[in-house]
Design a protein around this motif. Structure first.
Motif, PDB file in Angstrom:
ATOM      1  N   HIS A  36       0.857  -1.187   0.000  1.00 25.26           N
ATOM      2  CA  HIS A  36       0.000   0.000   0.000  1.00 25.26           C
ATOM      3  C   HIS A  36       0.897   1.242   0.000  1.00 25.26           C
ATOM      4  N   GLU A  73       0.510   4.272  -0.548  1.00 21.60           N
ATOM      5  CA  GLU A  73       0.026   5.542  -0.003  1.00 21.60           C
ATOM      6  C   GLU A  73       0.545   5.770   1.419  1.00 21.60           C
ATOM      7  N   TRP A  74       0.942   4.681   2.081  1.00 26.34           N
ATOM      8  CA  TRP A  74       1.476   4.829   3.432  1.00 26.34           C
ATOM      9  C   TRP A  74       2.868   5.448   3.423  1.00 26.34           C
TER      10      TRP A  74
END
Length: 82
Positions: A22, A24-25
């Motif tokens: 992920h 976006e982290w």
């Protein structure tokens, strides 16, 4: 990303994998490193470690065992008839 956060992720391989899956982290943690606690809760939800997810898995297993027991009882009842 800050060195402290990189060291934190290096010490926790599952959370590091979650961040890789992920991306976006990466942005979140580089812009606001204090959201590290949110990362842990998001990773726990992703890996199914929350209480409600564990309870759901337990209920599914219990219903499966109940179904197997009732099927075995039905088979033994039918076998005794024959």
């Amino acid at each position: 990303m800050r060195i402290e956060i990189q060291e934190y992720l290096d010490s926790r391989p599952e959370e590091k994998l979650f961040v890789r899956m992920h991306p976006e982290w990466y942005r979140k943690l580089s812009r606001s490193p204090w959201e590290l606690s949110h990362l842990k809760s998001a990773a726990n939800q992703f890996y199914g470690r929350t209480f409600s997810q564990r309870l759901d898995r337990f209920n599914q297993r219990a219903s499966m065992m109940s179904m197997l027991v009732s099927m075995a009882q039905a088979m033994s009842a039918q076998k005794s008839k024959d």
